[in-house]
Design an enzyme around this catalytic site. Structure first.
Site, PDB file in Angstrom:
ATOM      1  N   HIS A 175      44.852  86.354  11.781  1.00  0.00           N
ATOM      2  CA  HIS A 175      44.126  87.560  12.182  1.00  0.00           C
ATOM      3  C   HIS A 175      43.522  87.375  13.563  1.00  0.00           C
ATOM      4  CE1 HIS A 175      40.694  85.252  10.558  1.00  0.00           C
ATOM      5  NE2 HIS A 175      39.882  86.098  11.183  1.00  0.00           N
ATOM      6  N   HIS A 178      40.244  89.094  16.233  1.00  0.00           N
ATOM      7  CA  HIS A 178      39.106  89.969  16.471  1.00  0.00           C
ATOM      8  C   HIS A 178      39.006  90.173  17.973  1.00  0.00           C
ATOM      9  CE1 HIS A 178      37.595  89.360  12.397  1.00  0.00           C
ATOM     10  NE2 HIS A 178      37.645  88.051  12.584  1.00  0.00           N
ATOM     11  N   TYR A 211      42.155  79.423  21.512  1.00  0.00           N
ATOM     12  CA  TYR A 211      42.655  80.803  21.527  1.00  0.00           C
ATOM     13  C   TYR A 211      41.486  81.789  21.472  1.00  0.00           C
ATOM     14  CZ  TYR A 211      46.568  77.915  20.228  1.00  0.00           C
ATOM     15  OH  TYR A 211      47.504  76.915  20.196  1.00  0.00           O
TER      16      TYR A 211
END
Length: 174
Positions: free
Chosen positions: A57, A59, A144
């Site tokens: 996932h 954000h 990341y």
């Protein structure tokens, strides 16, 4: 489902996108994701205030241009461009009938940032997320993330979040 999205031109939005069945694809294909973001930003500009990419996932907080509230088109194009290099992996008949590849969950979570305090809380949430999910012990150790760029700009101290991690570790050992 009676979910209503908020469309506010030029606003800041927090987003969460998740891979289908939480497949760990994003880090292994980080260059494809970066290319998809870059290509869509070239066609439909927006600012990325913060981002963190985890295996399954991501954000991010975006600032949309004045007069523009179309984040859905941007996400559809990013998802499509990222998925284009993958073979089809539909996980149900509905995905197969819509010719979806089964890479991403269909929807995404969006939240209109209300004020500076809300923006700051979401910035911190984004950058602490790899620690929260036990990928690293320190925020600065996750590659990341926009955290490193924001440290260079002076928005965060390079050791930000350590006290939170130490407190959690102490609680785990009690």
């Amino acid at each position: 489902m009676d979910y209503r999205r908020v469309w506010d031109p030029g606003a800041n939005y927090f987003f969460t996108l998740v891979t289908e069945r939480r497949r760990a694809l994003l880090i292994d294909h980080i260059d494809c994701l970066r290319d998809a973001l870059r290509q869509v930003r070239a066609m439909y500009p927006f600012a990325i205030d913060a981002i963190v990419v985890l295996p399954d996932h991501l954000h991010t907080i975006w600032t949309l241009p004045p007069g523009d509230s179309d984040y859905s088109t941007r996400w559809a194009l990013i998802k499509r461009r990222f998925s284009s290099g993958f073979p089809a992996m539909p996980s149900n008949p509905s995905q197969a009938s819509r010719r979806e590849k089964g890479i991403w969950q269909r929807r995404f979570w969006e939240h209109r940032i209300r004020d500076e305090g809300d923006w700051r809380r979401h910035m911190d949430y984004i950058h602490y997320n790899p620690v929260k999910h036990n990928h690293v012990r320190r925020v600065r150790d996750w590659p990341y993330s926009s955290f490193h760029h924001l440290v260079e700009r002076g928005w965060y101290d390079k050791d930000w979040g350590n006290e939170l991690a130490d407190a959690v570790l102490e609680m785990d050992h009690e």
